[in-house]
Design a protein around this motif. Structure first.
Motif, short mmCIF file in Angstrom:
data_model
loop_
_atom_site.label_atom_id
_atom_site.label_comp_id
_atom_site.label_asym_id
_atom_site.label_seq_id
_atom_site.Cartn_x
_atom_site.Cartn_y
_atom_site.Cartn_z
N VAL A 258 0.86 -1.18 0.00
CA VAL A 258 0.00 0.00 0.00
C VAL A 258 0.89 1.23 0.00
O VAL A 258 2.09 1.14 0.27
CB VAL A 258 -0.94 0.03 1.23
N THR A 259 0.30 2.37 -0.31
CA THR A 259 1.03 3.63 -0.25
C THR A 259 0.41 4.53 0.81
O THR A 259 -0.81 4.58 0.98
CB THR A 259 1.02 4.37 -1.60
N ILE A 260 1.27 5.23 1.52
CA ILE A 260 0.85 6.12 2.60
C ILE A 260 1.63 7.42 2.48
O ILE A 260 2.85 7.41 2.31
CB ILE A 260 1.11 5.49 3.98
N GLU A 314 -7.84 -4.75 4.92
CA GLU A 314 -7.89 -4.26 6.31
C GLU A 314 -7.29 -2.87 6.42
O GLU A 314 -7.84 -1.99 7.12
CB GLU A 314 -7.17 -5.24 7.22
N LEU A 315 -6.17 -2.65 5.76
CA LEU A 315 -5.55 -1.32 5.79
C LEU A 315 -6.45 -0.29 5.13
O LEU A 315 -6.55 0.86 5.59
CB LEU A 315 -4.18 -1.36 5.10
N THR A 316 -7.12 -0.68 4.05
CA THR A 316 -8.04 0.24 3.37
C THR A 316 -9.19 0.61 4.30
O THR A 316 -9.61 1.78 4.36
CB THR A 316 -8.58 -0.40 2.08
N ALA A 317 -9.72 -0.36 5.03
CA ALA A 317 -10.82 -0.09 5.96
C ALA A 317 -10.38 0.86 7.07
O ALA A 317 -11.15 1.71 7.51
CB ALA A 317 -11.33 -1.40 6.55
N ARG A 318 -9.15 0.74 7.52
CA ARG A 318 -8.65 1.58 8.60
C ARG A 318 -8.23 2.98 8.13
O ARG A 318 -8.45 3.97 8.82
CB ARG A 318 -7.45 0.91 9.29
N LEU A 319 -7.61 3.03 6.95
CA LEU A 319 -6.95 4.28 6.53
C LEU A 319 -7.61 5.00 5.37
O LEU A 319 -7.45 6.21 5.20
CB LEU A 319 -5.49 3.99 6.16
N GLY A 320 -8.37 4.26 4.54
CA GLY A 320 -8.94 4.86 3.34
C GLY A 320 -9.83 6.06 3.63
O GLY A 320 -10.74 5.97 4.46
#
Length: 418
Positions: A258-260, A314-320
């Motif tokens: 992912v990118t942040i 999971e990361l998308t649900a937390r950070l998107g």
């Protein structure tokens, strides 16, 4: 393919471009014009654009309409002329008289040797815009010592500087995946041609538009120029992270990457909270932007330990939507994603002799004069007769051109395929 004026569309529907370009760079630029309504007439030799057979499949248009060709030659028409023959050159000049622009990407002086260079054609049409796209530009605007060197995408990427600042580590310069050494110059060409046509419409005076592939790539590497000038540094590859912003890059997930981009204090606080990174949030080295930049390598490792525990979903649900964030997506992911469907960024072209083929859509959206992918790419010479007829040639004159071997019509192939 209809030539009915009622079928015209887009902001450029009053522009006519004679397109002699082949491969990717030039055709990409003229595709942009065609996607916004310009009448782009592809002038092809008897063998056609060399990409016609690339990625060809009997189920996708056959050998003359390969997928590569389809991707960057949609919305265009095809006229087939032998410009080495006087009759072919004369027919081309008839088209020049009514055109707004001629675009070519031959090596320097090829068109001049045919008597069809800018200086010759502007005598026919003083308001003509003559666009060129070459590896190192044309001597008319700046005589590069490499002016006669051939170039492709990888050469432009190498000599334009982008490879030197791309790669996993300072010792491994890396080619960018898409053919940006072609595509970015193509975009520059489209902008240059439209700008020059705008000037010609106001003044009645055309001009020569010169695009260098290497210059175009260098221009988009602007950061390394001021870094070298102001800081005295020679930037190199920084992997998948920013050289002086952190966190700003790619991080591992349990099933991909992912990118942040959470380098600001506010976004960094959200990142720490959403990923339960109390250890990172409490580390005094990372409490301000300066510290995160100074100790960015340690911070990247620390954040990566947390992101790697979660899947992309999971990361998308937390950070998107909460911070600048996006999963690394391949074409299968993109094809299933609702964003690209809503934006019409994957377009299906019906084929006359095979199953449909998909191409990339038009990213430039306009409300009053929307562009679009309206027509499949043409068969070789499919439009030779109607285009020459519109230029004032009689049917007898066109038949004589074909008989002499100076022109070719693909109308029969097109009719058989329909």
């Amino acid at each position: 393919m209809s030539t009915d004026p009622s079928q015209r569309f887009g902001a450029l529907d009053d522009i006519t471009v004679l397109d002699l370009t082949q491969m990717l760079a030039g055709p990409y630029g003229t595709m942009m014009l065609a996607d916004h309504g310009a009448d782009v007439i592809k002038i092809e030799p008897f063998g056609g654009d060399v990409t016609r057979g690339a990625a060809a499949s009997p189920s996708h248009g056959g050998s003359s309409l390969g997928a590569y060709f389809q991707s960057v030659n949609r919305n265009k028409r095809s006229v087939c002329l032998d410009l080495k023959r006087p009759e072919g050159r004369d027919a081309f000049k008839r088209l020049v008289a009514g055109a707004d622009a001629v675009v070519e990407n031959f090596r320097a002086e090829v068109m001049d040797r045919l008597g069809l260079g800018y200086e010759a054609l502007r005598q026919i049409n003083p308001r003509l815009v003559y666009g060129t796209l070459r590896g190192f530009g044309d001597p008319r605007t700046g005589a590069s010592p490499y002016a006669r060197w051939p170039a492709f995408d990888v050469v432009a990427q190498a000599m334009g500087g982008v490879m030197a600042i791309t790669g996993p580590d300072p010792m491994t310069p890396t080619k960018v995946g898409p053919g940006i050494g072609d595509i970015i110059p193509g975009i520059m060409l489209a902008f240059g041609v439209v700008s020059a046509i705008h000037h010609a419409r106001r003044t009645g005076v055309g001009q020569f538009v010169d695009i260098s592939m290497v210059d175009s790539i260098f221009a988009v590497c602007e950061r390394m120029v001021w870094q070298h000038s102001a800081e005295g540094t020679v930037p190199g590859p920084e992997g998948n992270h920013h050289p002086f912003l952190c966190p700003f890059g790619m991080f591992p997930a349990s099933d991909g990457h992912v990118t942040i981009a959470a380098h600001t204090d506010d976004f960094f606080a959200v990142l720490c909270a959403k990923l339960d990174m109390a250890d990172v949030a409490g580390d005094m080295r990372f409490t301000d932007k300066g510290g995160r930049t100074r100790d960015r390598r340690e911070l990247i490792v620390a954040i990566s330990r947390h992101t790697a525990r979660h899947s992309k979903a999971e990361l998308t649900a937390r950070l998107g939507g909460r911070i600048p964030y996006g999963p690394v997506m391949n074409i299968a992911d993109i094809a299933d994603d609702p964003h690209f469907a809503a934006r019409e960024m994957i377009v299906t072209l019906e084929q006359p002799n095979g199953r449909p083929v998909q191409v990339a859509g038009v990213p430039l959206k306009m409300t009053a004069t929307p562009g679009g992918v309206r027509r499949r790419s043409p068969f070789l010479g499919e439009d030779t007769v109607p285009v020459l007829r519109a230029a004032g040639l009689t049917d007898q004159a066109i038949a004589a051109l074909v008989k002499s071997g100076a022109a070719l019509t693909g109308a029969g192939e097109a009719r058989a395929a329909e």
